[in-house]
Scaffold this motif. Structure first.
Motif, PDB file in Angstrom:
ATOM      1  N   GLY A  66      37.399  38.491  41.333  1.00  0.00           N
ATOM      2  CA  GLY A  66      37.767  38.186  42.708  1.00  0.00           C
ATOM      3  C   GLY A  66      38.987  37.292  42.799  1.00  0.00           C
ATOM      4  O   GLY A  66      39.891  37.529  43.614  1.00  0.00           O
ATOM      5  N   ARG A  67      39.046  36.272  41.962  1.00  0.00           N
ATOM      6  CA  ARG A  67      40.196  35.374  41.976  1.00  0.00           C
ATOM      7  C   ARG A  67      41.469  36.100  41.544  1.00  0.00           C
ATOM      8  O   ARG A  67      42.534  35.914  42.145  1.00  0.00           O
ATOM      9  N   LEU A  68      41.365  36.936  40.510  1.00  0.00           N
ATOM     10  CA  LEU A  68      42.535  37.685  40.058  1.00  0.00           C
ATOM     11  C   LEU A  68      43.002  38.683  41.117  1.00  0.00           C
ATOM     12  O   LEU A  68      44.206  38.861  41.326  1.00  0.00           O
ATOM     13  N   ALA A  69      42.032  39.336  41.793  1.00  0.00           N
ATOM     14  CA  ALA A  69      42.397  40.299  42.828  1.00  0.00           C
ATOM     15  C   ALA A  69      43.065  39.612  44.013  1.00  0.00           C
ATOM     16  O   ALA A  69      43.997  40.165  44.614  1.00  0.00           O
ATOM     17  N   MET A  70      42.608  38.409  44.356  1.00  0.00           N
ATOM     18  CA  MET A  70      43.234  37.669  45.445  1.00  0.00           C
ATOM     19  C   MET A  70      44.647  37.228  45.077  1.00  0.00           C
ATOM     20  O   MET A  70      45.538  37.185  45.918  1.00  0.00           O
ATOM     21  N   ARG A  71      44.857  36.931  43.820  1.00  0.00           N
ATOM     22  CA  ARG A  71      46.160  36.416  43.394  1.00  0.00           C
ATOM     23  C   ARG A  71      47.172  37.529  43.140  1.00  0.00           C
ATOM     24  O   ARG A  71      48.319  37.434  43.564  1.00  0.00           O
ATOM     25  N   TYR A  72      46.743  38.600  42.455  1.00  0.00           N
ATOM     26  CA  TYR A  72      47.677  39.646  42.056  1.00  0.00           C
ATOM     27  C   TYR A  72      47.555  40.926  42.879  1.00  0.00           C
ATOM     28  O   TYR A  72      48.417  41.800  42.776  1.00  0.00           O
ATOM     29  N   GLY A  73      46.487  41.048  43.648  1.00  0.00           N
ATOM     30  CA  GLY A  73      46.267  42.251  44.433  1.00  0.00           C
ATOM     31  C   GLY A  73      45.137  43.089  43.868  1.00  0.00           C
ATOM     32  O   GLY A  73      45.030  43.239  42.643  1.00  0.00           O
ATOM     33  N   PRO A  74      44.291  43.672  44.725  1.00  0.00           N
ATOM     34  CA  PRO A  74      43.149  44.457  44.238  1.00  0.00           C
ATOM     35  C   PRO A  74      43.547  45.626  43.354  1.00  0.00           C
ATOM     36  O   PRO A  74      42.895  45.897  42.349  1.00  0.00           O
ATOM     37  N   ARG A  75      44.621  46.345  43.726  1.00  0.00           N
ATOM     38  CA  ARG A  75      44.992  47.515  42.935  1.00  0.00           C
ATOM     39  C   ARG A  75      45.410  47.134  41.521  1.00  0.00           C
ATOM     40  O   ARG A  75      45.142  47.875  40.565  1.00  0.00           O
ATOM     41  N   GLN A  76      46.046  45.972  41.375  1.00  0.00           N
ATOM     42  CA  GLN A  76      46.488  45.548  40.049  1.00  0.00           C
ATOM     43  C   GLN A  76      45.307  45.247  39.132  1.00  0.00           C
ATOM     44  O   GLN A  76      45.448  45.262  37.903  1.00  0.00           O
ATOM     45  N   ILE A  77      44.152  44.983  39.720  1.00  0.00           N
ATOM     46  CA  ILE A  77      42.936  44.748  38.936  1.00  0.00           C
ATOM     47  C   ILE A  77      42.172  46.049  38.725  1.00  0.00           C
ATOM     48  O   ILE A  77      41.583  46.296  37.661  1.00  0.00           O
ATOM     49  N   MET A  78      42.185  46.916  39.732  1.00  0.00           N
ATOM     50  CA  MET A  78      41.419  48.156  39.663  1.00  0.00           C
ATOM     51  C   MET A  78      41.941  49.098  38.581  1.00  0.00           C
ATOM     52  O   MET A  78      41.148  49.749  37.886  1.00  0.00           O
ATOM     53  N   LEU A  79      43.244  49.194  38.423  1.00  0.00           N
ATOM     54  CA  LEU A  79      43.820  50.150  37.474  1.00  0.00           C
ATOM     55  C   LEU A  79      43.413  49.865  36.027  1.00  0.00           C
ATOM     56  O   LEU A  79      42.879  50.753  35.348  1.00  0.00           O
ATOM     57  N   PRO A  80      43.629  48.652  35.485  1.00  0.00           N
ATOM     58  CA  PRO A  80      43.174  48.414  34.105  1.00  0.00           C
ATOM     59  C   PRO A  80      41.668  48.444  33.962  1.00  0.00           C
ATOM     60  O   PRO A  80      41.143  48.855  32.918  1.00  0.00           O
ATOM     61  N   VAL A 110      32.350  44.207  32.870  1.00  0.00           N
ATOM     62  CA  VAL A 110      33.629  43.579  33.202  1.00  0.00           C
ATOM     63  C   VAL A 110      34.507  44.557  33.974  1.00  0.00           C
ATOM     64  O   VAL A 110      35.142  44.205  34.975  1.00  0.00           O
ATOM     65  N   ALA A 111      34.534  45.813  33.508  1.00  0.00           N
ATOM     66  CA  ALA A 111      35.317  46.838  34.189  1.00  0.00           C
ATOM     67  C   ALA A 111      34.788  47.075  35.598  1.00  0.00           C
ATOM     68  O   ALA A 111      35.557  47.201  36.555  1.00  0.00           O
ATOM     69  N   PHE A 112      33.463  47.135  35.739  1.00  0.00           N
ATOM     70  CA  PHE A 112      32.854  47.401  37.043  1.00  0.00           C
ATOM     71  C   PHE A 112      33.208  46.307  38.042  1.00  0.00           C
ATOM     72  O   PHE A 112      33.432  46.584  39.224  1.00  0.00           O
ATOM     73  N   ALA A 113      33.261  45.075  37.579  1.00  0.00           N
ATOM     74  CA  ALA A 113      33.621  43.968  38.474  1.00  0.00           C
ATOM     75  C   ALA A 113      35.026  44.130  39.017  1.00  0.00           C
ATOM     76  O   ALA A 113      35.307  43.718  40.147  1.00  0.00           O
ATOM     77  N   GLY A 114      35.914  44.732  38.229  1.00  0.00           N
ATOM     78  CA  GLY A 114      37.299  44.859  38.647  1.00  0.00           C
ATOM     79  C   GLY A 114      37.647  46.151  39.358  1.00  0.00           C
ATOM     80  O   GLY A 114      38.793  46.322  39.788  1.00  0.00           O
ATOM     81  N   MET A 115      36.684  47.066  39.503  1.00  0.00           N
ATOM     82  CA  MET A 115      37.007  48.364  40.091  1.00  0.00           C
ATOM     83  C   MET A 115      36.107  48.759  41.249  1.00  0.00           C
ATOM     84  O   MET A 115      36.368  49.781  41.894  1.00  0.00           O
TER      85      MET A 115
END
Length: 307
Positions: A66-80, A110-115
């Motif tokens: 959540g913190r990374l998605a707020m900082r860099y954008g959700p899509r930037q977290i979803m792709l990796p 970990v992947a599920f949390a980011g996608m």
């Protein structure tokens, strides 16, 4: 293209993302429990524990995601994260020992949390304000739709092609469908990606709020955290074991998968209705109503009612 018009495209993309993500990586995964027990000779407890490692990793990594998605954008977290999820599915197809299952499912968590839920909720909060509850309900309804669709599909794949081939097919689906979808459809910030539309100014999200430190000093936050902990512990524990439970009671694997999909179908109806209702009524009372319905269902299951 106006912000709200494209916002509903974002909702559609997130719904499809949740269908594949939750359906393949989480809800339908217990289909593999019985085949793995039969193939490897592992105990049910150990095998179910390996499948449940996703939930443990999800709980730990979700705040970071959540913190990374707020900082860099959700899509930037979803792709990796999506690329990692596909890798985990392929790795499961070639595992030979129990510890490999545990490691792979931890990485899958970990992947599920980011996608899945974390970036999707952030996207809905950025794209919608007045209609946020409705949009979020439609986006997250993809999770039960995924269970409704993929539980019987995965069961048929396992029965006809074997569990290794099924996992490879599912991993390929994640890569070939989700990665292009997220890259082409998902946009992080409406202000930077779309033309302005002054007639829709009331829908602009308010980018402000309490800091994490302030939130952690609010007693209601800890009460809500405790309630959600027990709520999701119960529902996800049941989801791991319900399909084997039906098989133990004389149902075929495909029949058991169909029974699980029925529950997912009811969740679809609940998601469409309660997402709309949450924009108009007290969400705490709605949550209590849903929890009461879930408790009644669990009691009926323990009472061995005919199914």
């Amino acid at each position: 293209m106006s912000r709200v018009y494209y916002g509903w495209w974002i909702v559609a993309g997130c719904t499809l993302n949740m269908i594949i993500t939750s359906g393949i990586c989480n809800i339908a995964f217990p289909v593999f429990l019985v085949p793995w027990i039969d193939h490897f000779g592992w105990s049910r407890t150990a095998t179910a524990g390996g499948i449940s490692m996703l939930l443990l990793a999800l709980g730990i990594s979700a705040p970071v995601a959540g913190r990374l998605a707020m900082r860099y954008g959700p899509r930037q977290i979803m792709l990796p994260a999506t690329a990692l999820a596909g890798f985990c599915l392929w790795s499961c197809a070639w595992m030979t020992t129990l510890w490999q299952l545990y490691v792979i499912r931890l990485l899958a968590g970990v992947a599920f949390a980011g996608m899945a839920h974390v970036p999707v909720n952030i996207l809905m909060s950025r794209w919608f304000n007045n209609l946020r509850g409705r949009a979020t309900g439609l986006a997250l309804i993809g999770a039960p739709i995924g269970g409704l669709l993929f539980t019987p599909i995965v069961s048929v794949l396992v029965q006809n092609f074997g569990w290794r081939s099924a996992l490879m097919l599912l991993g390929s689906l994640v890569w070939l469908v989700l990665l292009p979808l997220q890259f082409l459809v998902i946009k992080d910030d409406p202000q930077s990606s779309l033309t302005s539309d002054t007639t829709l100014a009331k829908e602009q999200p308010v980018v402000s709020g309490l800091s994490i430190e302030d939130i952690m000093r609010i007693p209601r936050f800890w009460i809500l955290l405790l309630v959600l902990f027990f709520y999701f512990t119960g529902i996800f524990s049941m989801m791991v074991h319900q399909l084997p439970h039906f098989i133990d009671n004389g149902r075929s694997p495909n029949e058991a998968a169909f029974l699980v999909s029925i529950m997912m179908g009811c969740s679809v109806l609940g998601g469409t209705s309660f997402g709309w209702v949450s924009d108009r009524y007290n969400v705490y009372r709605l949550f209590a109503m849903c929890a009461a319905l879930m408790i009644a269902g669990v009691i009926a299951l323990f009472a061995n009612l005919p199914y």
